[in-house]
Design a protein around this motif. Structure first.
Motif, PDB file in Angstrom:
ATOM      1  N   TYR A 129       4.378  14.293  -5.279  1.00  0.00           N
ATOM      2  CA  TYR A 129       4.433  12.628  -5.625  1.00  0.00           C
ATOM      3  C   TYR A 129       3.134  12.110  -6.069  1.00  0.00           C
ATOM      4  O   TYR A 129       3.018  11.257  -6.760  1.00  0.00           O
ATOM      5  N   LEU A 130       1.968  12.948  -5.904  1.00  0.00           N
ATOM      6  CA  LEU A 130       0.650  12.605  -6.277  1.00  0.00           C
ATOM      7  C   LEU A 130       0.422  12.306  -7.766  1.00  0.00           C
ATOM      8  O   LEU A 130      -0.354  11.797  -8.295  1.00  0.00           O
ATOM      9  N   SER A 131       1.412  13.304  -8.412  1.00  0.00           N
ATOM     10  CA  SER A 131       1.264  13.386  -9.878  1.00  0.00           C
ATOM     11  C   SER A 131       2.178  12.369 -10.508  1.00  0.00           C
ATOM     12  O   SER A 131       2.356  12.066 -11.825  1.00  0.00           O
ATOM     13  N   LEU A 132       2.872  11.659  -9.906  1.00  0.00           N
ATOM     14  CA  LEU A 132       3.693  10.580 -10.437  1.00  0.00           C
ATOM     15  C   LEU A 132       3.065   9.494 -11.053  1.00  0.00           C
ATOM     16  O   LEU A 132       2.149   9.141 -10.587  1.00  0.00           O
ATOM     17  N   ASN A 147       0.678  -1.169  -0.042  1.00  0.00           N
ATOM     18  CA  ASN A 147      -0.034  -0.071   0.246  1.00  0.00           C
ATOM     19  C   ASN A 147       1.169   1.195  -0.158  1.00  0.00           C
ATOM     20  O   ASN A 147       1.486   1.516   1.050  1.00  0.00           O
ATOM     21  N   LEU A 148       0.824   1.958  -1.089  1.00  0.00           N
ATOM     22  CA  LEU A 148       1.807   3.074  -1.160  1.00  0.00           C
ATOM     23  C   LEU A 148       0.874   4.251  -1.270  1.00  0.00           C
ATOM     24  O   LEU A 148       1.370   5.500  -1.437  1.00  0.00           O
ATOM     25  N   ALA A 149      -0.211   4.277  -1.076  1.00  0.00           N
ATOM     26  CA  ALA A 149      -1.310   5.282  -0.924  1.00  0.00           C
ATOM     27  C   ALA A 149      -0.915   6.529  -0.072  1.00  0.00           C
ATOM     28  O   ALA A 149      -0.464   6.490   1.085  1.00  0.00           O
ATOM     29  N   THR A 174       5.885  -4.408  -7.935  1.00  0.00           N
ATOM     30  CA  THR A 174       4.891  -4.038  -8.712  1.00  0.00           C
ATOM     31  C   THR A 174       5.000  -2.649  -9.350  1.00  0.00           C
ATOM     32  O   THR A 174       5.406  -1.688  -8.731  1.00  0.00           O
ATOM     33  N   PHE A 175       4.116  -2.489 -10.358  1.00  0.00           N
ATOM     34  CA  PHE A 175       4.168  -1.345 -11.083  1.00  0.00           C
ATOM     35  C   PHE A 175       5.390  -1.065 -12.202  1.00  0.00           C
ATOM     36  O   PHE A 175       5.233  -0.072 -12.732  1.00  0.00           O
ATOM     37  N   LYS A 208       6.392   6.150  -8.492  1.00  0.00           N
ATOM     38  CA  LYS A 208       6.221   6.215  -7.080  1.00  0.00           C
ATOM     39  C   LYS A 208       6.699   4.933  -6.270  1.00  0.00           C
ATOM     40  O   LYS A 208       7.392   5.333  -5.145  1.00  0.00           O
ATOM     41  N   GLN A 209       6.990   3.811  -7.023  1.00  0.00           N
ATOM     42  CA  GLN A 209       7.559   2.601  -6.397  1.00  0.00           C
ATOM     43  C   GLN A 209       9.077   3.157  -6.199  1.00  0.00           C
ATOM     44  O   GLN A 209       9.688   2.729  -5.263  1.00  0.00           O
TER      45      GLN A 209
END
Length: 252
Positions: free
Chosen positions: A133-136, A83-85, A171-172, A141-142
């Protein structure tokens, strides 16, 4: 060394891990494999201290995990979870600096800033340090999260061995970054021999290439634990995954 002694964890009578015993030596990469629902992520959460076993014990360098204060534990143990949220518009550098929180009080030091820069350079995100960070993308993000956890355990801690726990860290990521990041992990360990890495992956080829030992799980139980060539046999893979494999673990 991380020692698991017959640990079990259940919720409402359902075993998520059942009687698992294993030792993880420092200076090695230990990868956990198994089908969905095998208990892999639960095992990582137990070793991290997020969950507590219903039975058995977990020891880190012969000390019971539950006896180690969380603040102390966070100085030598980092966790990259699935969970990277994040809900707040933090910059990339601010997210990476979160890995340094256990090491300072009030305000980051020059050393903390230097470590964050080195971690961002290692994972090729230094040029995006001021981005939201939210725009990546998911893969970006990973990589930021990798930099965060490495910043947390960047330096040796006197009297303690460092521990890095990775729950499905690839993941990702596309194929290039999957292998690139695993190589970076391996290279970092070469010069940081006190570090123990325990991670969950799904790719058998990556496990075969980068793991020193593999722990194979199925139905909450340990099936096999040992060197990768001992664990990744055709017989074991078919028993757990129900697929036939050829050389280099290609599914047919």
């Amino acid at each position: 060394m991380v020692e698991l002694n017959n640990i079990s964890y259940s919720i409402k009578g359902k075993h998520l891990t059942n009687g698992v015993s294993a030792n993880f030596e420092k200076g090695m990469i230990h990868l956990i494999l198994g089908p969905n629902g095998a208990g892999k992520s639960t095992l990582i959460k137990l070793i991290s201290g997020e969950h507590h076993p219903n039975a058995g014990s977990i020891k880190i360098e012969e000390q019971n995990l539950q006896d180690i204060p969380l603040k102390t534990h966070a100085k030598f143990r980092a966790v990259l979870s699935q969970n990277l949220a994040l809900s707040f518009p933090l910059s990339v550098k601010e997210v990476v600096m979160m890995g340094r929180y256990p090491h300072f009080e009030g305000k980051a030091t020059t050393l903390d800033d230097e470590i964050c820069v080195k971690a961002m350079q290692l994972f090729d995100i230094h040029e995006m340090q001021n981005r939201n960070y939210l725009s990546l993308s998911g893969g970006e993000k990973q990589r930021v999260q990798f930099a965060r956890v490495f910043a947390q355990i960047w330096q040796a801690v006197p009297g303690k061995s460092r521990l890095l726990l990775l729950d499905e860290p690839l993941t990702f990521l596309d194929i290039y970054y999957q292998y690139d990041l695993m190589k970076k992990i391996r290279d970092f360990m070469v010069v940081n021999a006190d570090l123990t890495i325990i991670g969950v992956v799904h790719d058998l080829n990556i496990a075969a290439k980068y793991a020193d030992t593999i722990l194979l799980m199925d139905d909450a139980k340990l099936v096999k634990h040992g060197a990768n060539q001992e664990v990744l046999t055709k017989e074991n893979i078919y028993t757990v995954f129900k697929v036939e494999v050829e050389n280099r673990f290609e599914v047919v």
